[in-house]
Design a protein around this motif. Structure first.
Motif, PDB file in Angstrom:
ATOM      1  N   PHE A  44      52.221 102.367  43.862  1.00 22.96           N
ATOM      2  CA  PHE A  44      51.298 101.392  43.281  1.00 22.96           C
ATOM      3  C   PHE A  44      50.012 102.077  42.832  1.00 22.96           C
ATOM      4  O   PHE A  44      49.516 101.824  41.740  1.00 22.96           O
ATOM      5  N   VAL A  47      50.192 103.750  39.463  1.00 26.91           N
ATOM      6  CA  VAL A  47      50.240 102.939  38.235  1.00 26.91           C
ATOM      7  C   VAL A  47      49.119 101.912  38.138  1.00 26.91           C
ATOM      8  O   VAL A  47      49.034 101.198  37.141  1.00 26.91           O
ATOM      9  N   GLU A  48      48.247 101.825  39.129  1.00 24.80           N
ATOM     10  CA  GLU A  48      47.247 100.765  39.132  1.00 24.80           C
ATOM     11  C   GLU A  48      46.276 100.834  37.955  1.00 24.80           C
ATOM     12  O   GLU A  48      45.678  99.834  37.594  1.00 24.80           O
ATOM     13  N   VAL A  52      48.721  96.305  31.653  1.00 27.38           N
ATOM     14  CA  VAL A  52      49.767  95.287  31.769  1.00 27.38           C
ATOM     15  C   VAL A  52      49.982  94.702  30.376  1.00 27.38           C
ATOM     16  O   VAL A  52      49.028  94.560  29.604  1.00 27.38           O
ATOM     17  N   VAL A  72      47.130  97.158  36.009  1.00 32.49           N
ATOM     18  CA  VAL A  72      48.043  96.786  37.097  1.00 32.49           C
ATOM     19  C   VAL A  72      47.256  96.426  38.354  1.00 32.49           C
ATOM     20  O   VAL A  72      47.632  95.517  39.092  1.00 32.49           O
ATOM     21  N   LEU A  91      51.779  90.849  44.625  1.00 34.13           N
ATOM     22  CA  LEU A  91      51.403  90.938  43.220  1.00 34.13           C
ATOM     23  C   LEU A  91      51.555  89.598  42.524  1.00 34.13           C
ATOM     24  O   LEU A  91      52.494  88.848  42.807  1.00 34.13           O
ATOM     25  N   PHE A 138      61.064  97.971  43.313  1.00 33.59           N
ATOM     26  CA  PHE A 138      59.635  97.951  42.988  1.00 33.59           C
ATOM     27  C   PHE A 138      59.389  98.603  41.633  1.00 33.59           C
ATOM     28  O   PHE A 138      58.664  98.066  40.797  1.00 33.59           O
ATOM     29  N   TYR A 139      59.993  99.772  41.415  1.00 30.30           N
ATOM     30  CA  TYR A 139      59.820 100.469  40.140  1.00 30.30           C
ATOM     31  C   TYR A 139      60.291  99.609  38.974  1.00 30.30           C
ATOM     32  O   TYR A 139      59.634  99.523  37.938  1.00 30.30           O
ATOM     33  N   SER A 141      60.521  96.369  38.892  1.00 23.02           N
ATOM     34  CA  SER A 141      59.613  95.222  38.756  1.00 23.02           C
ATOM     35  C   SER A 141      58.342  95.608  38.021  1.00 23.02           C
ATOM     36  O   SER A 141      57.874  94.897  37.142  1.00 23.02           O
ATOM     37  N   ILE A 142      57.774  96.741  38.366  1.00 21.47           N
ATOM     38  CA  ILE A 142      56.559  97.211  37.718  1.00 21.47           C
ATOM     39  C   ILE A 142      56.833  97.591  36.270  1.00 21.47           C
ATOM     40  O   ILE A 142      56.016  97.335  35.374  1.00 21.47           O
ATOM     41  N   LEU A 145      56.383  94.933  33.848  1.00 17.41           N
ATOM     42  CA  LEU A 145      55.027  94.436  33.675  1.00 17.41           C
ATOM     43  C   LEU A 145      54.121  95.372  32.876  1.00 17.41           C
ATOM     44  O   LEU A 145      53.185  94.927  32.205  1.00 17.41           O
ATOM     45  N   VAL A 146      54.406  96.654  32.936  1.00 18.42           N
ATOM     46  CA  VAL A 146      53.512  97.677  32.387  1.00 18.42           C
ATOM     47  C   VAL A 146      53.794  97.942  30.924  1.00 18.42           C
ATOM     48  O   VAL A 146      54.937  97.948  30.480  1.00 18.42           O
TER      49      VAL A 146
END
Length: 148
Positions: A44, A47-48, A52, A72, A91, A138-139, A141-142, A145-146
């Motif tokens: 996290f 990539v924060e 997005v 993110v 999230l 998780f990867y 899912s992110i 979004l990214v």
């Protein structure tokens, strides 16, 4: 001293000792879960700072997405566990929340959980057999979004 008072004192003393034991166990539990969740937290943090997708932001916050953080990090609703050693995160995603968390069963085995809480419906709970599958989810899912 009569038997009743003696028994009450013994119960009070045991209660105090069990509170201290519970505190120590709770701290050890958080440390174990935090250690297991460390790769998730690192992922996290990696990539924060990424952007997005605008289409995602407008689905999460339709009325004021232009005023929201477009990174993110702005999707992070809460860390689960102590902030210094989190064992999960929550999230904001379109139509609800997505939670990733590590817990321990009574036998000491780890449970890697993801909960998709869709507003107005029952949460979808997914338990993963191992950390790698959990992180892979998780990867994925992110990645949805990214803005890559």
């Amino acid at each position: 001293m009569n038997q009743t008072l003696q028994k009450l004192r013994q119960i009070a003393q045991n209660s105090t000792m069990s509170d201290a034991d519970n505190f120590i166990r709770q701290r050890e539990l958080h440390a174990s879960c935090s250690e297991l969740a460390a790769p998730l937290v690192r992922a996290f943090r990696d990539v924060e700072g990424e952007f997005v997708r605008i289409s995602i932001l407008s689905r999460i916050w339709p009325d004021d997405y232009a005023c929201r953080d477009d990174r993110v990090a702005g999707l992070l609703m809460a860390w689960i566990g102590p902030e210094s050693a989190p064992h999960g995160l929550k999230l904001a995603v379109p139509n609800g929340l997505l939670t990733f968390e590590v817990t321990l069963k009574r036998d000491g085995s780890a449970v890697f959980t993801c909960v998709r809480d869709t507003l107005g419906q029952r949460p979808a709970i997914m338990d993963f057999a191992n950390r790698d599958d959990w992180l892979e989810f998780f990867y994925k899912s992110i990645a949805d979004l990214v803005e890559l």
